[in-house]
Design a protein around this motif. Sequence first.
Motif, short mmCIF file in Angstrom:
data_model
loop_
_atom_site.label_atom_id
_atom_site.label_comp_id
_atom_site.label_asym_id
_atom_site.label_seq_id
_atom_site.Cartn_x
_atom_site.Cartn_y
_atom_site.Cartn_z
N ALA A 279 2.44 2.44 7.37
CA ALA A 279 1.34 3.37 7.09
C ALA A 279 1.54 4.02 5.74
O ALA A 279 0.62 4.11 4.92
N LEU A 280 2.78 4.44 5.49
CA LEU A 280 3.11 5.05 4.21
C LEU A 280 2.91 4.05 3.08
O LEU A 280 2.38 4.37 2.01
N LEU A 281 3.33 2.82 3.35
CA LEU A 281 3.21 1.75 2.37
C LEU A 281 1.76 1.52 2.01
O LEU A 281 1.38 1.46 0.82
N ILE A 282 0.92 1.39 3.05
CA ILE A 282 -0.49 1.10 2.80
C ILE A 282 -1.15 2.26 2.06
O ILE A 282 -1.93 2.05 1.12
N GLU A 283 -0.82 3.46 2.47
CA GLU A 283 -1.41 4.62 1.80
C GLU A 283 -1.08 4.62 0.32
O GLU A 283 -1.95 4.82 -0.54
N GLY A 284 0.20 4.36 0.02
CA GLY A 284 0.62 4.34 -1.38
C GLY A 284 -0.05 3.23 -2.16
O GLY A 284 -0.55 3.43 -3.27
N MET A 285 -0.12 2.02 -1.57
CA MET A 285 -0.72 0.90 -2.26
C MET A 285 -2.20 1.17 -2.50
O MET A 285 -2.72 0.89 -3.58
N LEU A 286 -2.87 1.72 -1.49
CA LEU A 286 -4.30 2.00 -1.67
C LEU A 286 -4.52 2.96 -2.82
O LEU A 286 -5.43 2.79 -3.63
N GLU A 287 -3.65 3.98 -2.87
CA GLU A 287 -3.82 4.94 -3.95
C GLU A 287 -3.62 4.26 -5.31
O GLU A 287 -4.36 4.51 -6.25
N SER A 288 -2.62 3.39 -5.37
CA SER A 288 -2.39 2.68 -6.63
C SER A 288 -3.60 1.84 -7.00
O SER A 288 -4.01 1.80 -8.16
N ILE A 289 -4.16 1.15 -6.00
CA ILE A 289 -5.33 0.32 -6.28
C ILE A 289 -6.50 1.17 -6.73
O ILE A 289 -7.22 0.83 -7.68
#
Lengths: 267, 274, 265
Positions: free
Chosen positions: C69-79
């Motif tokens: 969940a943390l990973l996806i949140e971070g990646m989404l923000e980067s995108i």
Amino acid sequence: MTQPATLQEPITQAPSSKALVIQNLSKEYVPGKPVLTDISLEIEAKGITAIIGPSGTGKSTLIRCINRLVDPTSGNIIFNNQNLASLSGRQLRNARRHIGMVFQEYNLLERLSVMENVLSGRLGYVSVWRAWLRKFSAEDVDKAFALLEQVGMADFANQRADALSGGQRQRVSIARALMQSPDILLADEPTSSLDPKTSVEILELMTEQAKLQHIPVIINIHDVTLAKRFADRIIGMSSGSVVFDGKPEDLQNDHLKSIYGGEDWLS
Amino acid sequence: MSQPTLDKGTFMEKRTWSRFSKFERTARFLFYFVTVAAIVVSLQTIEIIPEFLIDAPEQIGDMLNRMWPPDVSYYPSTIHEAMLETIHIATLGTLLAIIMAIPIGVMVAENVTQNKALNWFARLLLVSSRSINSLVWALLFVAILGPGPLAGAFAIAFRSIGFIGKLFGEALEESAPGPIEALRTTGAPWFSIMTMGYWPQVVPTFWSIVLFRWDINLRESAVLGLVGAGGIGVALNTALELFYWDRVSMVLLSMLVVVAVVEVLVTQIRKRII
Amino acid sequence: MTTNSPIATPRKYVRKRNWLATFSYLVLAAYLIYVLSLFDVNLERLIIGIGRGGDFIGRMMPPNFERYALLIEGMLESIQIAIIATTAGVLLSLPVGFLAARNLMPTWVTWIARALIVGCRSFHPVIVAILFVKAVGFGALAGTLALIVASIGFIAKLFAEAIEEISLKQIEAVRATGAPFFSVIAFGVLPQVMGRFIGFISYQLDSNLRNSTMVGLVGAGGIGGTLFAAFQRFDYDFVSAILIAIIAVIMFAEGINNVMRKLYR
């Protein structure tokens, strides 16, 4: 009966009136060094006029002054009851629509298709939005196809312009100019980049189309033989002034000497 | 009495034309749609506090104010040493990268190595090297080797392998097959074919690539210190943590000067030698 | 003595040495040795290093996706950062690029525009990100602003160059038809620059995506922050999970880039 798409437009001018009147036209790119000096000419409403003369003598400048791609320093250019020299902005653009131009280096839109190039002749008539979206009316498209057939390029409609040979490009560029339904056709050294055979083909095409449309043609050309062959009237320029104006038959060696200088090239 | 309707004669079908085929139009429209949707969704979901955005110009102005005039004394005390260290990191890193990138570049070139598995493996190595940022490589090497310039050099090296290896491989693939063929027919061993057949052809391109990467590496090395991998980044970090803005601007100024000098140097080298 | 004897002195072939090349190689080799000693590199340290490297790789495997969940949140923000920064960067680069084109604009205008562009490119995006963090606070705003600056530095420069290289003949021809200004742009200018422009945009999108995964390291939002935290907590298996995610997203974006370039020629 519906009219099949033809290229005949109603004739709006009495045949004997002058299509283009140039009065006292002068141009100086650098003050003190005029390229055109006090040129005055009258062009009839039909017929082929060839302007001959050495490079740098102002032929190109003269032709570009007519449609104001170059701004004259002084003088009047009367066309369609307007003085083109005094127009600007929208009026100038509207006036340009009635002047078709064919260039020495074809000046096609290289990365666009042949069809788009021909249709670009209508850009003076369509709105910016429709131009952007390439939404041309069905009549325009049909006319474009018809013109392509007339110039022998119907099979190339979707080819990119930079894939064509020189002669083919010039044909497309003639179609583009005619697409404007112009009242006059200008050509700036249309055959200088072409081989002898293609040059003749192009000149034949231009003169034939012009006769069909009942419009006059002004051609800059440096090949005197071609000029004599195709033109009804020859204007010889030298150093920015007109030194000969008459029928091709009347063009003698003496005249050519005064236009071009030197003797060796004369046979 | 009903009138017979006039026969309108043959109706000539109008020919049509459009710039893009139906397929292309749908594809383009779909792409536009997805792009705009992505932008809109991103704007809506990104966590940006509007007050901060409005406040931003003022804050930036304040920061710039504090950065002027730069603290010139910081240069001889700290920056000079750190700059030199940065240059060493970049150069060492590039040199190490060359050593590792040449064999991988040879492996990825399909005309040199005809084994598909090796090609694929080499490509995987190169992509991984490129996808991981030099800062992240620096984090990795700081964790392995401890903080200091060596970690930085290795980070630069591992990041550059992907760049140099890929372009070197492409240069090899573009070399003329003629001389290679000639050498093969003489029965020359593989190593000779490499050094006499391929290498002379790709030498100028190779050094051009290396020079280009060295230039980029200088800029990248400057920030590695932020994670402890040595160089000017350390000086910058210290100044930032302590809010010595005038020292920060001195560091930035020095970076600008060095970058400008290097640009000129590189242009000259390109003109004369390559 | 004449040289009529059948056995003449065999001519020696001496390969011409490129002294400059040899000299340069020697200099590089000497430098290598110098720096290695400067950084205190010796065989012992290297062996220890390789050992620790192996140990490290062991701890990174297998990648741990538990905290996805943390990973996806971070990646989404980067995108998100990458998308918005590229969009805003492109929109701002259009006028700046135009103003920097020497064939369209007077000299003083192009000087200012070009100075702006050079300024945007002077610093590494991470440094720009730090400055924005200090100025506007932690979070995605700083990262987005930093990447907008980076984008302008790249796209506006190349856009200006593309405009400077256009053929004026095509513009002349369209003007001669009496077309209004924007139609001249649409037919005479844009087709000439569009192909290259799409290339710049796709390159910058890729670059922004790579950088956006990193600006978080200094607090400017995105997966970088998560990555840094994982490093500090020695959660190396989570680190490798994050790295894999980053590589996967970048490769996916490259694929989309190729599609975009095919569609828009």
